[in-house]
Design a protein around this motif. Structure first.
Motif, PDB file in Angstrom:
ATOM      1  N   VAL A  70       0.842  -1.201   0.000  1.00  0.00           N
ATOM      2  CA  VAL A  70       0.000   0.000   0.000  1.00  0.00           C
ATOM      3  C   VAL A  70       0.873   1.246   0.000  1.00  0.00           C
ATOM      4  O   VAL A  70       0.649   2.182  -0.772  1.00  0.00           O
ATOM      5  N   ARG A  71       1.904   1.258   0.856  1.00  0.00           N
ATOM      6  CA  ARG A  71       2.823   2.414   0.894  1.00  0.00           C
ATOM      7  C   ARG A  71       3.506   2.620  -0.458  1.00  0.00           C
ATOM      8  O   ARG A  71       3.606   3.745  -0.947  1.00  0.00           O
ATOM      9  N   GLU A  72       3.981   1.533  -1.051  1.00  0.00           N
ATOM     10  CA  GLU A  72       4.668   1.633  -2.335  1.00  0.00           C
ATOM     11  C   GLU A  72       3.727   2.146  -3.429  1.00  0.00           C
ATOM     12  O   GLU A  72       4.121   2.968  -4.267  1.00  0.00           O
ATOM     13  N   GLU A  73       2.485   1.673  -3.427  1.00  0.00           N
ATOM     14  CA  GLU A  73       1.514   2.139  -4.419  1.00  0.00           C
ATOM     15  C   GLU A  73       1.206   3.620  -4.228  1.00  0.00           C
ATOM     16  O   GLU A  73       1.094   4.370  -5.200  1.00  0.00           O
ATOM     17  N   ARG A  74       1.074   4.049  -2.976  1.00  0.00           N
ATOM     18  CA  ARG A  74       0.840   5.471  -2.698  1.00  0.00           C
ATOM     19  C   ARG A  74       2.007   6.320  -3.195  1.00  0.00           C
ATOM     20  O   ARG A  74       1.813   7.370  -3.785  1.00  0.00           O
TER      21      ARG A  74
END
Length: 101
Positions: A70-74
């Protein structure tokens, strides 16, 4: 044994969130564990039950790979938006807080 409905869902957003709300697990985690805010204050801020804050925190810690994704996608989305903004910015316009000299 009867199971309780999951307090964290994936139905409204592209990432885990408090069921029935648009408050992401990552938002709750960042407010409580990265900024050091009290869980009760975060619950008040987002109009949540304090138990929902703790469920979100438990979910974050129980699913580290998903939360890292999720962090990487954000971060990727933010980088794409910055790039688009840079490419489409009118000539002579500079973002606030940057030196134009």
């Amino acid at each position: 044994m009867a199971q309780q409905a999951a307090p964290v869902a994936h139905d409204l957003m592209d990432e885990p969130h408090v069921a029935g709300r648009r408050v992401s697990v990552l938002q709750v985690y960042e407010r409580v564990e990265e900024l050091g805010l009290d869980p009760h204050d975060v619950a008040d801020e987002y109009d949540l039950d304090v138990a929902e804050v703790y469920y979100a925190l438990a979910y974050y810690h129980a699913n580290p790979e998903e939360m890292q994704q999720v962090r990487e996608e954000r971060e990727a989305t933010a980088a794409e938006l910055r790039e688009t903004a840079e490419q489409t910015r009118p000539e002579g316009v500079t973002p606030p807080g940057t030196d134009s000299e």
